[in-house]
Design a protein around this motif. Structure first.
Motif, PDB file in Angstrom:
ATOM      1  N   GLN A 149       9.049   0.126 -20.513  1.00 41.25           N
ATOM      2  CA  GLN A 149      10.477   0.234 -20.827  1.00 41.25           C
ATOM      3  C   GLN A 149      10.980   1.669 -20.875  1.00 41.25           C
ATOM      4  O   GLN A 149      12.117   1.912 -21.279  1.00 41.25           O
ATOM      5  N   LEU A 150      10.180   2.635 -20.463  1.00 38.58           N
ATOM      6  CA  LEU A 150      10.642   4.015 -20.375  1.00 38.58           C
ATOM      7  C   LEU A 150      11.404   4.211 -19.072  1.00 38.58           C
ATOM      8  O   LEU A 150      11.028   3.670 -18.025  1.00 38.58           O
ATOM      9  N   LYS A 151      12.476   4.999 -19.130  1.00 37.25           N
ATOM     10  CA  LYS A 151      13.302   5.258 -17.956  1.00 37.25           C
ATOM     11  C   LYS A 151      13.010   6.649 -17.401  1.00 37.25           C
ATOM     12  O   LYS A 151      12.699   7.580 -18.150  1.00 37.25           O
ATOM     13  N   SER A 152      13.156   6.772 -16.086  1.00 33.90           N
ATOM     14  CA  SER A 152      12.883   8.046 -15.436  1.00 33.90           C
ATOM     15  C   SER A 152      13.570   8.061 -14.079  1.00 33.90           C
ATOM     16  O   SER A 152      13.968   7.016 -13.555  1.00 33.90           O
ATOM     17  N   ALA A 153      13.726   9.253 -13.522  1.00 40.01           N
ATOM     18  CA  ALA A 153      14.279   9.428 -12.175  1.00 40.01           C
ATOM     19  C   ALA A 153      13.171   9.946 -11.272  1.00 40.01           C
ATOM     20  O   ALA A 153      12.551  10.963 -11.576  1.00 40.01           O
ATOM     21  N   TRP A 154      12.917   9.236 -10.186  1.00 41.47           N
ATOM     22  CA  TRP A 154      11.845   9.602  -9.266  1.00 41.47           C
ATOM     23  C   TRP A 154      12.436  10.132  -7.960  1.00 41.47           C
ATOM     24  O   TRP A 154      13.346   9.510  -7.392  1.00 41.47           O
ATOM     25  N   PRO A 155      11.924  11.254  -7.448  1.00 43.77           N
ATOM     26  CA  PRO A 155      12.393  11.751  -6.148  1.00 43.77           C
ATOM     27  C   PRO A 155      12.014  10.784  -5.031  1.00 43.77           C
ATOM     28  O   PRO A 155      10.964  10.131  -5.067  1.00 43.77           O
ATOM     29  N   ARG A 156      12.865  10.697  -4.039  1.00 43.79           N
ATOM     30  CA  ARG A 156      12.609   9.777  -2.936  1.00 43.79           C
ATOM     31  C   ARG A 156      11.371  10.153  -2.132  1.00 43.79           C
ATOM     32  O   ARG A 156      10.762   9.303  -1.480  1.00 43.79           O
ATOM     33  N   CYS A 157      10.996  11.430  -2.179  1.00 39.61           N
ATOM     34  CA  CYS A 157       9.876  11.881  -1.360  1.00 39.61           C
ATOM     35  C   CYS A 157       8.524  11.371  -1.865  1.00 39.61           C
ATOM     36  O   CYS A 157       7.515  11.511  -1.170  1.00 39.61           O
ATOM     37  N   VAL A 158       8.472  10.791  -3.077  1.00 39.57           N
ATOM     38  CA  VAL A 158       7.183  10.364  -3.634  1.00 39.57           C
ATOM     39  C   VAL A 158       7.158   8.861  -3.902  1.00 39.57           C
ATOM     40  O   VAL A 158       6.295   8.375  -4.634  1.00 39.57           O
ATOM     41  N   ILE A 159       8.098   8.107  -3.327  1.00 37.47           N
ATOM     42  CA  ILE A 159       8.154   6.677  -3.629  1.00 37.47           C
ATOM     43  C   ILE A 159       7.989   5.849  -2.361  1.00 37.47           C
ATOM     44  O   ILE A 159       8.257   6.303  -1.247  1.00 37.47           O
ATOM     45  N   GLU A 160       7.532   4.636  -2.569  1.00 32.48           N
ATOM     46  CA  GLU A 160       7.451   3.639  -1.511  1.00 32.48           C
ATOM     47  C   GLU A 160       8.064   2.343  -2.029  1.00 32.48           C
ATOM     48  O   GLU A 160       7.829   1.958  -3.175  1.00 32.48           O
ATOM     49  N   ARG A 161       8.854   1.704  -1.189  1.00 29.35           N
ATOM     50  CA  ARG A 161       9.467   0.434  -1.589  1.00 29.35           C
ATOM     51  C   ARG A 161       8.435  -0.672  -1.493  1.00 29.35           C
ATOM     52  O   ARG A 161       7.810  -0.868  -0.446  1.00 29.35           O
ATOM     53  N   LEU A 162       8.273  -1.420  -2.576  1.00 27.81           N
ATOM     54  CA  LEU A 162       7.362  -2.548  -2.606  1.00 27.81           C
ATOM     55  C   LEU A 162       8.113  -3.832  -2.252  1.00 27.81           C
ATOM     56  O   LEU A 162       9.342  -3.871  -2.237  1.00 27.81           O
ATOM     57  N   THR A 163       7.362  -4.868  -1.958  1.00 27.48           N
ATOM     58  CA  THR A 163       7.971  -6.166  -1.683  1.00 27.48           C
ATOM     59  C   THR A 163       8.763  -6.624  -2.905  1.00 27.48           C
ATOM     60  O   THR A 163       8.233  -6.668  -4.021  1.00 27.48           O
ATOM     61  N   SER A 164      10.024  -6.932  -2.705  1.00 22.83           N
ATOM     62  CA  SER A 164      10.928  -7.260  -3.809  1.00 22.83           C
ATOM     63  C   SER A 164      11.554  -8.623  -3.595  1.00 22.83           C
ATOM     64  O   SER A 164      11.477  -9.208  -2.501  1.00 22.83           O
ATOM     65  N   ILE A 165      12.177  -9.135  -4.650  1.00 21.71           N
ATOM     66  CA  ILE A 165      12.806 -10.455  -4.581  1.00 21.71           C
ATOM     67  C   ILE A 165      13.889 -10.458  -3.502  1.00 21.71           C
ATOM     68  O   ILE A 165      14.718  -9.555  -3.432  1.00 21.71           O
ATOM     69  N   GLY A 166      13.856 -11.490  -2.675  1.00 24.55           N
ATOM     70  CA  GLY A 166      14.792 -11.604  -1.563  1.00 24.55           C
ATOM     71  C   GLY A 166      14.229 -11.130  -0.248  1.00 24.55           C
ATOM     72  O   GLY A 166      14.857 -11.331   0.799  1.00 24.55           O
ATOM     73  N   ASP A 167      13.034 -10.536  -0.274  1.00 24.90           N
ATOM     74  CA  ASP A 167      12.412 -10.059   0.962  1.00 24.90           C
ATOM     75  C   ASP A 167      11.677 -11.198   1.669  1.00 24.90           C
ATOM     76  O   ASP A 167      11.212 -12.150   1.033  1.00 24.90           O
ATOM     77  N   ARG A 168      11.558 -11.062   2.971  1.00 22.23           N
ATOM     78  CA  ARG A 168      10.708 -11.970   3.730  1.00 22.23           C
ATOM     79  C   ARG A 168       9.258 -11.483   3.597  1.00 22.23           C
ATOM     80  O   ARG A 168       8.990 -10.286   3.661  1.00 22.23           O
ATOM     81  N   VAL A 169       8.359 -12.427   3.387  1.00 16.71           N
ATOM     82  CA  VAL A 169       6.936 -12.085   3.288  1.00 16.71           C
ATOM     83  C   VAL A 169       6.169 -12.889   4.326  1.00 16.71           C
ATOM     84  O   VAL A 169       6.521 -14.030   4.656  1.00 16.71           O
ATOM     85  N   HIS A 170       5.113 -12.261   4.845  1.00 14.55           N
ATOM     86  CA  HIS A 170       4.274 -12.875   5.869  1.00 14.55           C
ATOM     87  C   HIS A 170       2.901 -13.149   5.264  1.00 14.55           C
ATOM     88  O   HIS A 170       2.314 -12.290   4.600  1.00 14.55           O
ATOM     89  N   TYR A 171       2.406 -14.337   5.484  1.00 14.19           N
ATOM     90  CA  TYR A 171       1.108 -14.763   4.973  1.00 14.19           C
ATOM     91  C   TYR A 171       0.208 -15.051   6.176  1.00 14.19           C
ATOM     92  O   TYR A 171       0.710 -15.272   7.290  1.00 14.19           O
ATOM     93  N   PRO A 172      -1.110 -14.998   6.003  1.00 14.10           N
ATOM     94  CA  PRO A 172      -1.999 -15.311   7.143  1.00 14.10           C
ATOM     95  C   PRO A 172      -1.652 -16.632   7.807  1.00 14.10           C
ATOM     96  O   PRO A 172      -1.024 -17.514   7.218  1.00 14.10           O
ATOM     97  N   CYS A 173      -2.095 -16.784   9.050  1.00 16.83           N
ATOM     98  CA  CYS A 173      -1.802 -17.968   9.879  1.00 16.83           C
ATOM     99  C   CYS A 173      -0.321 -18.051  10.233  1.00 16.83           C
ATOM    100  O   CYS A 173       0.226 -19.161  10.422  1.00 16.83           O
ATOM    101  N   GLU A 174       0.360 -16.882  10.298  1.00 13.28           N
ATOM    102  CA  GLU A 174       1.763 -16.793  10.727  1.00 13.28           C
ATOM    103  C   GLU A 174       2.684 -17.621   9.845  1.00 13.28           C
ATOM    104  O   GLU A 174       3.687 -18.173  10.309  1.00 13.28           O
TER     105      GLU A 174
END
Length: 280
Positions: free
Chosen positions: A203-228
């Protein structure tokens, strides 16, 4: 006698100067009084202009605020003796709330429309940020009757993007990973440098520079599972695995370690590829 004359002369000079100063004091006081009255008149005129502007825009502002925060209490605006009374805590500062932001003004034509649309198993939601094929970044302000996306670009333009040409970008509610600190968090906003403001699991808040972040799979995203197998991410279980709605509409729980993110458009197969699939 000479000394006495000199003393009388000096005394007369001091009396004359004091009289002159008293004579100048009155005009100075009058000038200050006139300036104060003028400033008060100008301030009153500005307040009247604000009230006149409020009479035309406050109702629209209330509608936009309420649509942007559906979970908040109903915002009512009452007309009493020609002055708009603000009925909720979000309208205590009338001068700040009556003026719509440009992005809020762009949302007005789409307030009664859908709040999200699904395309290629990706859900595009009003308020989310996207990028088109030309690299233009924008915020979704509505969904039209054809399922296309009216947007407000970062440079202040209002446009309509085809959902098939758009890719989801970092938005509020997305999950990101800090490659420097090796920790993940949820985006809750952006600072003046457009860097994401996040809330961590503790629950701690912080500001992260864009140069050190990666977007993870989030709600509403399409996801691919094995066997297509593909689906849309709808949530997470207690183990952090993905709760998805598969392309056939059935719910499922997939292991997060086996899922692959797919926030872009699905690749379109050529006629030759389709013929080869049919022959096989």
């Amino acid at each position: 006698p000479l000394m006495l004359s000199f003393i009388l002369f000096r005394a007369n000079m001091k009396f004359s100067m004091a009289s002159a100063q008293r004579g100048l004091l009155l005009p100075v006081l009058v000038s200050f009084l006139m300036m104060a009255l003028l400033r008060r008149w100008r301030r009153g005129r500005q307040l009247r202009r604000v009230e006149d502007k409020a009479s035309g825009t406050l109702t629209t502002a209330a509608t936009v605020r309420a649509s942007s925060h559906p979970a908040s209490p109903c915002m009512e605006v009452a007309l009493h003796d020609g002055v708009y009374a603000l009925a909720t805590t979000q309208f205590h500062k009338a001068e700040e709330e009556v003026v719509l932001k440009p992005i809020e003004r762009a949302m007005q034509p789409w307030l009664d429309g859908p709040r999200s649309v699904e395309y290629d198993l990706n859900i595009f939601t009003v308020g989310s940020r996207i990028t088109d094929v030309c690299g233009t970044k924008a915020t979704i302000v509505g969904v039209d009757e054809d399922g296309d996306l009216p947007v407000f670009t970062d440079d202040g333009k209002t446009m309509i993007f085809y959902a098939k040409n758009c890719r989801k970008a970092l938005s509020v509610g997305d999950r990101i990973f800090n490659t420097r600190r090796q920790e993940d968090a949820e985006v809750i906003g952006f600072d003046h440098m457009d860097d994401p403001v996040v809330v961590k699991p503790n629950q701690l808040k912080s500001a992260w520079p864009r140069c050190v972040i990666e977007r993870l799979t989030s709600i509403g995203d399409r996801v691919h599972y094995p066997c297509e197998t593909m689906g849309t991410l709808e949530g997470f279980d207690e183990d952090g695995d993905f709760k998805v709605k598969m392309s056939n509409g059935q719910p499922a729980v997939w292991y997060a370690s086996k899922c692959k993110q797919g926030i872009g458009c699905l690749p379109k197969k050529s006629l030759a590829d389709k013929l080869l699939e049919e022959l096989a």
